[in-house]
Design a protein around this motif. Sequence first.
Motif, PDB file in Angstrom:
ATOM      1  N   GLY A  24       9.033  -1.966  -2.489  1.00 15.35           N
ATOM      2  CA  GLY A  24       8.336  -2.259  -2.616  1.00 15.35           C
ATOM      3  C   GLY A  24       7.276  -1.523  -1.421  1.00 15.35           C
ATOM      4  O   GLY A  24       7.209  -1.268  -0.785  1.00 15.35           O
ATOM      5  N   ALA A  25       5.589  -1.974  -2.263  1.00 16.31           N
ATOM      6  CA  ALA A  25       4.720  -1.418  -1.375  1.00 16.31           C
ATOM      7  C   ALA A  25       4.424  -2.261  -0.121  1.00 16.31           C
ATOM      8  O   ALA A  25       3.644  -1.842   0.505  1.00 16.31           O
ATOM      9  CB  ALA A  25       2.974  -1.859  -2.470  1.00 16.31           C
ATOM     10  N   HIS A  26       4.622  -3.630  -0.235  1.00 17.68           N
ATOM     11  CA  HIS A  26       4.509  -4.705   0.015  1.00 17.68           C
ATOM     12  C   HIS A  26       5.232  -3.935   1.862  1.00 17.68           C
ATOM     13  O   HIS A  26       4.810  -3.826   3.013  1.00 17.68           O
ATOM     14  CB  HIS A  26       4.533  -5.908   0.558  1.00 17.68           C
ATOM     15  CG  HIS A  26       4.190  -7.467   1.352  1.00 17.68           C
ATOM     16  ND1 HIS A  26       2.866  -7.359   1.262  1.00 17.68           N
ATOM     17  CD2 HIS A  26       5.221  -7.172   1.982  1.00 17.68           C
ATOM     18  CE1 HIS A  26       3.249  -8.162   2.723  1.00 17.68           C
ATOM     19  NE2 HIS A  26       4.287  -8.438   2.743  1.00 17.68           N
ATOM     20  N   THR A  27       6.968  -4.153   1.674  1.00 18.58           N
ATOM     21  CA  THR A  27       7.323  -3.557   2.626  1.00 18.58           C
ATOM     22  C   THR A  27       7.306  -2.295   3.119  1.00 18.58           C
ATOM     23  O   THR A  27       7.257  -1.728   4.436  1.00 18.58           O
ATOM     24  CB  THR A  27       8.600  -3.500   1.778  1.00 18.58           C
ATOM     25  OG1 THR A  27       9.177  -4.623   1.262  1.00 18.58           O
ATOM     26  CG2 THR A  27       9.534  -3.596   2.996  1.00 18.58           C
ATOM     27  N   PRO A  32       6.831  -0.024   7.689  1.00 23.49           N
ATOM     28  CA  PRO A  32       6.735   1.637   7.850  1.00 23.49           C
ATOM     29  C   PRO A  32       8.286   1.837   8.482  1.00 23.49           C
ATOM     30  O   PRO A  32       8.911   2.750   8.032  1.00 23.49           O
ATOM     31  CB  PRO A  32       5.504   1.896   8.338  1.00 23.49           C
ATOM     32  CG  PRO A  32       4.960   0.800   9.037  1.00 23.49           C
ATOM     33  CD  PRO A  32       5.449  -0.020   8.436  1.00 23.49           C
ATOM     34  N   ASP A  33       8.902   1.580   9.349  1.00 26.76           N
ATOM     35  CA  ASP A  33      10.142   1.919  10.599  1.00 26.76           C
ATOM     36  C   ASP A  33      11.010   1.557   9.855  1.00 26.76           C
ATOM     37  O   ASP A  33      12.024   2.415   9.800  1.00 26.76           O
ATOM     38  CB  ASP A  33       9.869   1.593  11.891  1.00 26.76           C
ATOM     39  CG  ASP A  33       8.827   2.210  13.004  1.00 26.76           C
ATOM     40  OD1 ASP A  33       8.520   2.632  12.513  1.00 26.76           O
ATOM     41  OD2 ASP A  33       8.716   1.499  13.626  1.00 26.76           O
ATOM     42  N   GLN A  39      14.993   5.406   4.412  1.00 30.10           N
ATOM     43  CA  GLN A  39      14.665   6.726   2.938  1.00 30.10           C
ATOM     44  C   GLN A  39      15.516   7.687   3.462  1.00 30.10           C
ATOM     45  O   GLN A  39      16.563   8.363   2.570  1.00 30.10           O
ATOM     46  CB  GLN A  39      14.325   7.298   2.812  1.00 30.10           C
ATOM     47  CG  GLN A  39      12.852   6.207   1.975  1.00 30.10           C
ATOM     48  CD  GLN A  39      11.033   6.935   2.095  1.00 30.10           C
ATOM     49  OE1 GLN A  39      10.618   7.890   2.674  1.00 30.10           O
ATOM     50  NE2 GLN A  39      10.972   7.451   0.308  1.00 30.10           N
ATOM     51  N   ALA A  40      15.531   8.040   4.417  1.00 30.80           N
ATOM     52  CA  ALA A  40      16.882   8.928   5.815  1.00 30.80           C
ATOM     53  C   ALA A  40      18.338   8.386   5.312  1.00 30.80           C
ATOM     54  O   ALA A  40      18.866   9.534   4.915  1.00 30.80           O
ATOM     55  CB  ALA A  40      16.408   8.690   7.155  1.00 30.80           C
TER      56      ALA A  40
END
Length: 74
Positions: A24-27, A32-33, A39-40
């Motif tokens: 989600g955009a909020h997360t 961000p970390d 994603q990695a």
Amino acid sequence: DDYNRFRAEKKPYYGPNQQYGTNGAHTQAQKPDFFSRRQAKDLAQKSSFAKKVDQRVGRTKSSLRSRGGGGSGK
């Protein structure tokens, strides 16, 4: 209303426009970390799976075999 509907259907509710939850955009904005680590991890799993498939099938990206179209059948 949306929250109650999702709850009645026993489904997770990620907010309007799916802004909460892992992707989600909020997360993304607040953590961000976490998002970059996630994603990695996902990318590593996908490439690992593709590598295993290529090894089992016995091919690499440079030596993909195509199906022969000129042979005659029995």
